[in-house]
Design a protein around this motif. Structure first.
Motif, mmCIF file in Angstrom:
data_model
loop_
_atom_site.group_PDB
_atom_site.id
_atom_site.type_symbol
_atom_site.label_atom_id
_atom_site.label_comp_id
_atom_site.label_asym_id
_atom_site.label_seq_id
_atom_site.Cartn_x
_atom_site.Cartn_y
_atom_site.Cartn_z
ATOM 1 N N ARG A 1 0.851 -1.058 -0.121
ATOM 2 C CA ARG A 1 -0.111 -0.133 0.113
ATOM 3 C C ARG A 1 0.897 1.438 0.031
ATOM 4 O O ARG A 1 1.962 1.161 -0.033
ATOM 5 N N PHE B 1 1.594 4.635 2.087
ATOM 6 C CA PHE B 1 1.366 5.294 3.543
ATOM 7 C C PHE B 1 1.796 6.522 3.160
ATOM 8 O O PHE B 1 2.854 6.888 2.701
ATOM 9 N N PHE C 1 9.721 5.115 7.714
ATOM 10 C CA PHE C 1 8.504 5.746 8.483
ATOM 11 C C PHE C 1 8.744 6.733 9.082
ATOM 12 O O PHE C 1 7.866 7.741 9.213
ATOM 13 N N SER D 1 5.008 0.221 1.270
ATOM 14 C CA SER D 1 5.392 -0.815 2.307
ATOM 15 C C SER D 1 4.121 -1.773 2.322
ATOM 16 O O SER D 1 3.053 -1.542 1.682
ATOM 17 N N HIS E 1 1.071 -3.772 3.861
ATOM 18 C CA HIS E 1 0.078 -3.317 4.861
ATOM 19 C C HIS E 1 0.692 -3.710 6.387
ATOM 20 O O HIS E 1 0.273 -2.910 7.189
ATOM 21 N N GLY F 1 3.724 -1.727 7.440
ATOM 22 C CA GLY F 1 3.498 -0.062 7.788
ATOM 23 C C GLY F 1 2.453 -0.044 8.939
ATOM 24 O O GLY F 1 2.818 1.010 9.844
ATOM 25 N N MET F 2 1.243 -0.930 9.024
ATOM 26 C CA MET F 2 0.551 -0.429 10.044
ATOM 27 C C MET F 2 1.190 -0.720 11.305
ATOM 28 O O MET F 2 1.109 -0.396 12.264
ATOM 29 N N ALA G 1 3.708 1.785 12.494
ATOM 30 C CA ALA G 1 2.925 3.138 12.890
ATOM 31 C C ALA G 1 2.297 2.876 14.331
ATOM 32 O O ALA G 1 2.442 3.977 15.093
ATOM 33 N N ILE H 1 0.848 8.417 10.722
ATOM 34 C CA ILE H 1 0.858 8.248 9.226
ATOM 35 C C ILE H 1 -0.476 7.293 9.042
ATOM 36 O O ILE H 1 -0.997 6.749 10.055
ATOM 37 N N LYS H 2 -0.762 7.375 7.775
ATOM 38 C CA LYS H 2 -1.964 6.469 7.493
ATOM 39 C C LYS H 2 -1.703 5.814 6.105
ATOM 40 O O LYS H 2 -0.857 6.103 5.323
ATOM 41 N N GLU H 3 -2.608 4.711 6.068
ATOM 42 C CA GLU H 3 -2.685 3.956 4.661
ATOM 43 C C GLU H 3 -3.615 4.474 3.651
ATOM 44 O O GLU H 3 -4.970 4.854 4.331
#
Length: 279
Positions: free
Chosen positions: A134, A136, A186, A199, A201, A204-205, A208, A215-217
Motif C-alpha cells: 500500500r 502510506f 517511516f 510498504s 500493509h 506499515g501498520m 505506525a 501516518i496512515k494508509e
C-alpha cells in the motif's frame, strides 16, 4: 656437525604440519554446497538471516531477542528439517543475496519475495507468506489519495526490497528514495522528509502503531507479493527439506496459526483474497 639437513627436515615437517592443520580446521562440509543440510544437522545449528528491524516479520522483543512471524516460522522449519538450534544473523535487505552467495548464512527468512532477478542468483523454498502493498502518507496529508497522486512526489522504500524494484519500474514520475533501515523510512515520512512510503500493509501498520507515528494508509492495493526462504544455489537437499517443512506446515495448520497470532490474519484467507483480486 652439519645442521642444515636437520633444519631443512624441521622446516619440511613444520610446513606439512601447518598444511595438515589447515585441512583439519577447514569446514569441509561447507566446501560442498550439497552438504549444507547434512552439515547443519551434524552441527545442530543453522544460520538464518533477517533484518530484526522489519516488524511484524522480524524484530527484537523487549528482551532484545529475535521475534516476529518469520522468526517463528524459521524456528519451526529448523525443527522439522532436523536442526536443533537457529542462529539468527542480522543483516540488511540489500545484502541478503550476496550474503547467501558468500556463505555468511544458510537461509534468509525475512519477507523475501522470490523475484525473477533474485532467482537467477539464489534458490527459494515453497512460499510461507503473502502480503499486500500500500501507500502510506502523513495523517494530515490530503493530496495523496492513490497511485496517480504519487507523480512528482518523494517516495520512500527500503533498499534492496521488492518494494524498491516495483517502485522503480512502476512509479516512473516519482523520486524514489531508498533507506537501508526499514524503520527510518517511516520516521522520515512522519517528519515530512518524504511524501509517501510504499510498504506492506502489515509492516506499515505495525510500525505506525508500535511507534505511535502520525501516518496512515491510503488508496487501493498496489500489488501482492509472496515470501519464501532463500538459500544459495546448488543445495537441492536443503531446498527440498525446507519446502517440505513449509508444505507440511500449511497442511497441518501451523502457518495459519502463526499468521493469525502474529499478523492478525489467516494466511490461507490472504491467498484467497489475492486470487480474487487478480481475477
Amino acid at each position: 656437525m652439519n645442521r642444515a639437513p636437520l633444519r631443512q627436515s624441521l622446516i619440511r615437517g613444520l610446513v606439512a604440519a601447518c598444511a595438515w592443520g589447515a585441512v583439519l580446521a577447514a569446514p569441509a562440509a561447507w566446501a560442498q554446497p550439497g552438504d549444507t543440510l547434512a552439515h547443519a544437522r551434524s552441527a545442530g545449528v543453522i544460520r538464518i538471516a533477517n533484518t530484526q528491524a522489519s516488524p511484524p516479520w522480524s524484530m527484537l522483543d523487549d528482551k532484545n531477542q529475535p521475534a516476529g512471524y518469520d522468526v517463528e516460522v524459521a524456528r519451526e522449519v529448523a525443527r522439522r528439517i532436523g536442526v536443533a538450534k537457529v542462529e539468527f544473523v542480522a543483516d540488511q535487505f540489500k545484502n541478503f543475496v550476496e550474503g547467501l552467495k558468500a556463505g555468511k548464512y544458510e537461509l534468509v527468512m525475512n519477507d523475501l519475495t522470490p523475484t525473477v532477478e533474485r532467482e537467477k542468483q539464489v534458490d527459494f523454498s515453497a512460499a510461507y507468506g503473502l502480503e499486500d502493498f500500500r501507500i502510506f502518507v502523513r495523517a494530515a496529508n490530503s493530496d495523496i489519495k492513490d497511485r496517480p497522486d504519487l507523480k512528482g512526489k518523494r517516495v520512500g522504500v527500503t533498499a534492496g526490497t521488492s518494494n524498491e524494484s516495483w517502485s522503480r519500474a512502476t512509479l516512473l514520475g516519482s523520486e524514489i528514495v531508498t533507506y537501508d533501515n526499514g524503520g527510518l523510512v517511516f520516521n522520515d515520512l512522519a517528519i515530512g522528509r518524504i511524501d509517501a512510503v510504499i510498504s506492506s500493509h502489515f509492516g506499515g501498520m505495525k510500525y505506525a502503531t508500535v511507534n505511535k507515528l502520525p501516518i496512515k494508509e491510503v488508496g487501493s492495493i498496489l500489488t501482492y507479493q509472496l515470501s519464501a526462504a532463500a538459500m544459495a544455489k546448488n543445495q537441492p537437499a536443503l531446498r527440498e527439506a525446507v519446502s517440505k517443512a513449509v508444505k507440511d506446515m500449511h497442511a497441518d495448520g501451523t502457518i495459519d496459526r502463526l499468521s493469525n497470532r502474529l499478523l492478525g490474519v489467516s494466511y490461507q484467507m490472504s491467498v484467497e483474497v489475492a486470487k480474487a483480486e487478480k481475477q
